[in-house]
Design an enzyme around this catalytic site. Structure first.
Site, PDB file in Angstrom:
ATOM      1  CD  GLU A 131      -2.832  -1.462   0.480  1.00 40.73           C
ATOM      2  OE1 GLU A 131      -3.191  -0.464  -0.174  1.00 40.73           O
ATOM      3  OE2 GLU A 131      -3.369  -2.571   0.363  1.00 40.73           O
ATOM      4  CB  CYS A 174      -1.551   7.000   1.605  1.00 40.00           C
ATOM      5  SG  CYS A 174      -2.869   6.112   2.437  1.00 40.00           S
TER       6      CYS A 174
HETATM    7  P1  NAD Z   1       9.105   4.961   3.798  1.00 41.82           P
HETATM    8  O1  NAD Z   1       8.880   3.906   2.777  1.00 41.82           O
HETATM    9  O2  NAD Z   1      10.368   5.690   3.777  1.00 41.82           O
HETATM   10  O3  NAD Z   1       8.920   4.382   5.255  1.00 41.82           O
HETATM   11  C1  NAD Z   1       7.753   3.745   5.672  1.00 41.82           C
HETATM   12  C2  NAD Z   1       8.125   2.721   6.706  1.00 41.82           C
HETATM   13  O4  NAD Z   1       8.891   1.696   6.100  1.00 41.82           O
HETATM   14  C3  NAD Z   1       8.999   3.331   7.784  1.00 41.82           C
HETATM   15  O5  NAD Z   1       8.554   2.849   9.014  1.00 41.82           O
HETATM   16  C4  NAD Z   1      10.385   2.819   7.463  1.00 41.82           C
HETATM   17  O6  NAD Z   1      11.152   2.626   8.630  1.00 41.82           O
HETATM   18  C5  NAD Z   1      10.086   1.493   6.809  1.00 41.82           C
HETATM   19  N1  NAD Z   1      11.137   1.059   5.882  1.00 41.82           N
HETATM   20  C6  NAD Z   1      12.012   1.804   5.193  1.00 41.82           C
HETATM   21  N2  NAD Z   1      12.816   1.012   4.454  1.00 41.82           N
HETATM   22  C7  NAD Z   1      12.439  -0.255   4.697  1.00 41.82           C
HETATM   23  C8  NAD Z   1      12.880  -1.535   4.235  1.00 41.82           C
HETATM   24  N3  NAD Z   1      13.873  -1.653   3.354  1.00 41.82           N
HETATM   25  N4  NAD Z   1      12.250  -2.626   4.698  1.00 41.82           N
HETATM   26  C9  NAD Z   1      11.230  -2.512   5.563  1.00 41.82           C
HETATM   27  N5  NAD Z   1      10.772  -1.345   6.040  1.00 41.82           N
HETATM   28  C10 NAD Z   1      11.372  -0.233   5.610  1.00 41.82           C
HETATM   29  O7  NAD Z   1       7.872   5.955   3.672  1.00 41.82           O
HETATM   30  P2  NAD Z   1       7.593   7.267   4.457  1.00 41.82           P
HETATM   31  O8  NAD Z   1       7.936   8.388   3.588  1.00 41.82           O
HETATM   32  O9  NAD Z   1       8.140   7.236   5.829  1.00 41.82           O
HETATM   33  O10 NAD Z   1       6.001   7.102   4.573  1.00 41.82           O
HETATM   34  C11 NAD Z   1       5.140   7.823   3.821  1.00 41.82           C
HETATM   35  C12 NAD Z   1       4.772   7.080   2.549  1.00 41.82           C
HETATM   36  O11 NAD Z   1       3.886   6.029   2.869  1.00 41.82           O
HETATM   37  C13 NAD Z   1       4.042   7.980   1.596  1.00 41.82           C
HETATM   38  O12 NAD Z   1       4.468   7.747   0.292  1.00 41.82           O
HETATM   39  C14 NAD Z   1       2.602   7.542   1.761  1.00 41.82           C
HETATM   40  O13 NAD Z   1       1.776   7.813   0.659  1.00 41.82           O
HETATM   41  C15 NAD Z   1       2.740   6.089   2.007  1.00 41.82           C
HETATM   42  N6  NAD Z   1       1.557   5.553   2.674  1.00 41.82           N
HETATM   43  C16 NAD Z   1       0.708   4.769   1.962  1.00 41.82           C
HETATM   44  C17 NAD Z   1      -0.470   4.283   2.547  1.00 41.82           C
HETATM   45  C18 NAD Z   1      -1.445   3.411   1.780  1.00 41.82           C
HETATM   46  O14 NAD Z   1      -2.314   2.802   2.400  1.00 41.82           O
HETATM   47  N7  NAD Z   1      -1.359   3.336   0.461  1.00 41.82           N
HETATM   48  C19 NAD Z   1      -0.749   4.603   3.865  1.00 41.82           C
HETATM   49  C20 NAD Z   1       0.141   5.405   4.560  1.00 41.82           C
HETATM   50  C21 NAD Z   1       1.305   5.865   3.963  1.00 41.82           C
END
Ligand code: NAD
Length: 533
Positions: free
Chosen positions: A270, A304
């Site tokens: 997601e 998101c």
């Molecule tokens: P990000 O991908 O940088 O981080 C999200 C989470 O993933 C963090 O907790 C991070 O620690 C973890 N992460 C980072 N690298 C990882 C890896 N290699 N393996 C496992 N986990 C890892 O994203 P962000 O910028 O912190 O979050 C915001 C993003 O999330 C935005 O793009 C937003 O649109 C998206 N989002 C999507 C939804 C949805 O339901 N589609 C919901 C909420 C947020």
């Protein structure tokens, strides 16, 4: 529960009473002690709205993760044997506890994210809706199905639905209760164990939910929380899990997909969005302008599903824009632990940096700021005003990139075709909103939008909250679905058991292969003639 920092006005100056701890020390100690962690150096977290210390978070080592999986596998084997009705009873109790004890989690979510209480409450509702829905539908979804056999009457087939085993739920920080608990619930009810990896910044929300689930009757060890930076522990989780459920950015989603593919395990991603709102010529403009506030600025735009692009038909542009701008200018900023603000703080310095960079770049290249456009350090380190831009052009970063902050750009369009073409000019496809008094016509517009969800006369909550229907993205917004039947069935494997009776599916004793082929040709033709499956 004590409150976090409060603003006090004294002799005309806004002062901040800064307590030593943002949350009660005993609560933080109890929750952090629950984490399957402690083998790696701790990490400190601070409340975004105030800068006040929250917790020393223990971090999980590889040995901690190994132990968590070993426990999870043992407990899951017993859990999967329990009748679905028993699992359902526990999830229903969890539902009731979340609603009853919401004040505690609202304080935690607000403190960890900096969001307004109203937006924290959206998370409580989300968990309640998910718990109720899957408690109601699980028995039917998980039941064994009779399937048509290759030879009618002679082949009796059943499709069994079996839990995958241990599901890893890796969730971000923006909706920490909803995105950890709501994704865990269908996995648990389907008979799996869950290992959650919440973001460090919002770990207490996930730990609180797991603790509450145990109080509701969930076996100890079935839902565990490991802690650590995503890039560090994510790999370790995917190396051990039977399924991975990830919510976060598109860039990280691609990494996770690659890791899951190596292990041939399923995944659901997601991801991000750059969501469009279309205000058509016959829209109820006043309601659209009012509703756009929640659609654009829930959780300070760190949602998101939130709207970052608003396409307004030229016939109503001059009515919509002032109404929206006036509503935005009237928003109350703050993150007190009370229902007294319309928008809170951003959660990190890096979010503030991104928002600033997008707005400053747009302004430098000729965009106009109709509302907001500046940080508010007087309110807290990461506050930024809800911002409305016009005159945004393709050369500006904000035109195409997800801001994930409180910035909405308005575009004037001359026709619905133009609005649809511009709305679709993105690699994302998560959510869209269409405003029209003619819902039938709006549906035809929705059908032309490349988006996993389209809300008509709403921003996001109509589709998101209607949990009987699936939710998820197209294109760069992800793959897989939460909600609906798909939101539970992704956590199961099917097993087909076919029992052959009376006659084998092979030539009878003494029958030649040629006669067998002729007999089968007659049988197959008859089955087609009879309209059988
Ligand atoms: P990000 O991908 O940088 O981080 C999200 C989470 O993933 C963090 O907790 C991070 O620690 C973890 N992460 C980072 N690298 C990882 C890896 N290699 N393996 C496992 N986990 C890892 O994203 P962000 O910028 O912190 O979050 C915001 C993003 O999330 C935005 O793009 C937003 O649109 C998206 N989002 C999507 C939804 C949805 O339901 N589609 C919901 C909420 C947020």
């Amino acid at each position: 529960m004590t409150t976090a920092a409060q603003q006090i006005t004294s002799t005309g100056v806004t002062l901040r009473a800064v307590p030593e701890h943002a949350l009660p020390v005993d609560l933080v100690a109890r929750l952090t002690a629950r984490a399957a962690a402690g083998g790696a150096p701790a990490v400190q977290t601070f409340a975004p709205a105030t800068g006040v210390f929250i917790a020393d978070l223990p971090q999980s080592s590889v040995a901690d993760i190994d132990a968590a999986f070993a426990t999870a596998r043992t407990v899951q084997a017993e859990w999967a044997q329990r009748p679905v009705a028993e699992r359902v009873r526990i999830i229903r109790r969890f539902h009731d506890l979340v609603l009853r004890e919401q004040d505690a989690i609202l304080d935690i979510v607000q403190t960890e994210t900096g969001k307004a209480r109203a937006h924290a409450f959206d998370e409580v509702s989300d968990v309640a809706v998910n718990a109720r829905y899957y408690a109601k539908t699980a028995a039917k979804l998980l039941g064994t199905r009779r399937r048509a056999g290759v030879l009618p009457l002679l082949t009796q087939v059943e499709e069994l639905r079996r839990p995958k085993g241990v599901v890893a739920v890796i969730s971000p920080w923006n909706y920490p209760l909803a995105l950890s608990a709501s994704d865990a619930l269908p996995a648990l009810i389907a008979g799996n164990a869950v290992i959650s990896r919440p973001d460090n910044q919002t770990a207490l929300a996930a730990l609180w939910a797991a603790e509450l689930a145990e109080r509701a009757g969930l076996p100890k060890g079935l839902w565990q929380v490991v802690l650590g930076r995503g890039a560090v522990v994510g790999n370790e989780l995917i190396a051990r899990a039977d399924y991975v459920d990830y919510t976060g950015s598109t860039a990280t989603g691609r990494v996770i997909a690659g890791q899951a593919a190596q292990r041939l395990i399923g995944y659901s991603l997601e991801l991000g969005g750059k969501n469009p709102m279309l205000v058509l010529a016959d829209a109820d403009v006043a309601t659209a302008a009012r509703t756009a506030i929640r659609a654009c600025f829930s959780s300070a735009g760190q949602l998101c599903e939130s709207m970052e692009r608003i396409y307004v038909h030229t016939d109503v542009y001059d009515e919509f824009v002032p109404a929206f701008v006036e509503a935005v200018r009237g928003m109350r900023l703050g993150a007190n632990l009370a229902y007294d603000s319309d928008m809170g703080s951003l959660t990190f310095q890096r979010q503030l940096d991104t928002v600033r960079a997008h707005v400053d770049d747009a302004v430098a290249k000729g965009a106009s700021v109709l509302a907001g456009g500046r940080a508010r350090p007087d309110l807290g380190p990461y506050f930024y005003e809800p911002t409305v831009l016009t005159d945004v052009t393709p050369g500006m970063t904000v035109y195409r990139e997800e801001t994930f902050g409180p910035v909405a750009s308005i575009y004037r369009v001359d026709s619905d075709d133009e609005a649809i073409a511009q709305a679709n000019d993105t690699t994302y496809g998560l959510n869209a909103s269409v405003w029209s008094r003619n819902v039938g016509y709006a549906r035809t517009v929705a059908a032309r939008l490349n988006s996993g969800a389209v809300n008509i006369n709403e921003g996001f909550i109509a589709a998101w909250g209607s949990i009987d229907a699936p939710s998820g993205g197209l294109g760069d917004s992800g793959t897989g679905r939460r909600h609906g039947a798909e939101g539970l069935l992704k956590y199961i494997d099917t097993q087909t058991v076919a029992a052959q009776r009376v006659l084998p599916i092979a030539p009878l004793a003494g029958m030649s292969d040629e006669t067998w082929a002729q007999t089968m040709t007659i049988a197959l033709s008859a089955m087609r003639w009879l309209g059988m499956k």
